[in-house]
Design an enzyme around this catalytic site. Structure first.
Site, PDB file in Angstrom:
ATOM      1  N   SER A 227       0.985  -1.263  -0.023  1.00 12.45           N
ATOM      2  CA  SER A 227       0.030   0.021  -0.016  1.00 12.45           C
ATOM      3  C   SER A 227       0.816   1.179  -0.137  1.00 12.45           C
ATOM      4  CB  SER A 227      -1.154  -0.141   1.086  1.00 12.45           C
ATOM      5  OG  SER A 227      -1.963   0.939   1.234  1.00 12.45           O
ATOM      6  N   GLU A 317      -0.718   4.927  -5.003  1.00  9.26           N
ATOM      7  CA  GLU A 317      -2.337   4.343  -4.820  1.00  9.26           C
ATOM      8  C   GLU A 317      -3.291   5.327  -4.116  1.00  9.26           C
ATOM      9  OE1 GLU A 317      -3.767   0.653  -2.177  1.00  9.26           O
ATOM     10  OE2 GLU A 317      -2.118   1.450  -1.683  1.00  9.26           O
ATOM     11  N   HIS A 318      -2.880   6.030  -3.121  1.00  8.72           N
ATOM     12  CA  HIS A 318      -3.586   7.055  -2.443  1.00  8.72           C
ATOM     13  C   HIS A 318      -2.906   8.408  -2.633  1.00  8.72           C
ATOM     14  CE1 HIS A 318      -4.664   3.266   0.004  1.00  8.72           C
ATOM     15  NE2 HIS A 318      -5.824   3.449  -0.072  1.00  8.72           N
TER      16      HIS A 318
END
Length: 420
Positions: A227, A317-318
């Site tokens: 992540s 991703e974020h």
């Protein structure tokens, strides 16, 4: 330039993972349920007699989970469903368009028939991932949704919070299994587990490698890596907000990536101090501190234009923006899995309750793909109807092009329709 680290690029480690996963998939393909039971005992240290979770286990799970947890899951589920329904409303069948008389074109929106949702279980149960995987499939109209998750040693089956989430989301069947063997079961089918048309959901490197190996035999959502978060912020935001949001990503996994980009050296220094302070009281401090030390970065830039450029090249991703001009900067950004605008929009909201999906592209794949959404479960299938008039208009050109390519039966097929 900083490149997001792919932790699976070590050739020796890749070779080891590949050989282990290939062996597991072959074992499941040949031995079916027996392989799943043996592999669960080997890897999860839990002995199972049956793989399918009975209805009474779901009912018992509600008794083992607090009322507040159930209400929280229902709240999150409602918001995820709301967003998925509005996404679905943006997708429309194309019933009729006609550029050439007699040639009618269109497309149909066809839900995938069966879906397998993989719900990982690492340090903690992940009921939120059950909601994120199952609800969009349900809204899309998938006929049969089956889910799986590795057993909890404490309960001897899937963790009750995950079972409750599966039930709230509307799962049709659930199976107690995990790892590469679960991906094999979804792909090939066993005596108990039906094979599916698409597999969605994140997992560890073995699950990811299994998805890579079976892709083509079954659909997959994506190959996810560790992540990531990238935060763009200026002095208008409290340093504590940035520090905590970076640590929130670091507590995920030792391979998680947290990057902070700012135009302010002062803020950068304050964030570093705040991280140290937060780690003193954070319950997950050991993991978060190690991850930040290994994979955390602070980048000081001369302008927000430079920050935007770095972000788009990394395609995180974020992506979180906390500045005086959030909307203006947001409009300039193109590459991200999910965008969080403003200091009151932390990534944590997207992970659980805002309604957007948290299964997102990593390792810069946001340059060319998106995360799981209702459209993941819908095929856009083209349709055409050609009248005699239309055939007469198409046949000559089609015949010529088929001849250019040397496909003579194609040419003959077109010619038969000329003037039919």
């Amino acid at each position: 330039m900083i490149i997001l680290k792919d932790v699976n690029k070590d050739p020796k480690k890749l070779e080891d993972v590949h050989s282990i996963v290939a062996s597991i998939l072959e074992q499941v393909k040949i031995e079916g349920d027996q392989a799943l039971i043996e592999l669960t005992k080997q890897y999860d240290r839990v002995e199972l007699s049956v793989l399918k979770v009975p209805r009474k286990a779901f009912q018992k799970a509600y008794e083992l989970v607090s009322g507040e947890t159930i209400k929280s899951l229902e709240f999150a589920a409602e918001q995820i469903k709301y967003f998925a329904e509005h996404q679905l409303a943006c997708l429309q069948p194309l019933k009729r368009c006609e550029h050439i008389p007699g040639v009618t074109l269109g497309h149909r929106l066809v839900p995938i028939k069966t879906c397998g949702a993989y719900i990982p279980a690492g340090r903690y149960p992940l009921p939120s991932t059950a909601l994120m995987s199952i609800i969009p499939a349900k809204v899309a109209g998938v006929d049969k949704i089956i889910a799986c998750s590795p057993p909890s040693k404490e309960f001897g089956t899937i963790h009750p919070a995950v079972l409750v989430a599966m039930d709230i989301a509307g799962v049709d069947e659930a199976y107690c299994m995990g790892g590469a063997q679960a991906i094999g079961a979804f792909t090939y089918g066993t005596e108990s587990v039906p094979k599916v048309d698409i597999i969605v959901g994140p997992g560890n490197k073995y699950v990811t490698e299994a998805k890579r190996l079976v892709s083509g035999s079954v659909g997959i959502d994506m190959l996810a890596g560790p992540s990531e978060v990238l935060i763009i912020a200026d002095e208008s935001v409290p340093a504590q907000f940035v520090a905590v949001d970076l640590l929130a990503k670091c507590e995920h996994d030792p391979n998680s990536i947290a990057i902070f980009v700012t135009t302010s050296r002062k803020l950068a220094e304050e964030v570093q101090k705040s991280i140290k302070e937060e780690l003193k009281t954070l319950g997950t401090a050991e993991l978060a501190a190690r991850t930040w030390a290994d994979n955390g970065k602070i980048i000081i830039v001369d302008s927000m234009d430079e920050a935007v450029k770095i972000s788009d090249e990394l395609a995180p991703e974020h992506l979180q923006i906390m500045t005086e001009n959030d909307d203006e900067i947001a409009g300039q950004l193109c590459n991200f899995g999910s965008l969080f605008i403003g200091k009151t929009a932390p990534v944590a909201f997207g992970d659980y309750v805002s309604g957007t999906n948290h299964t997102l592209p990593t390792l810069s794949c946001a340059r060319f793909t998106n995360g799981v959404w209702v459209g993941t479960f819908i095929k856009v299938s083209s349709v055409q109807k050609v009248s005699m008039e239309g055939a007469s208009r198409l046949a000559g050109v089609c015949s010529h092009l088929a001849g250019v390519e040397g496909l003579l039966a194609h040419q003959r097929s077109a010619e038969l329709r000329r003037g039919y």
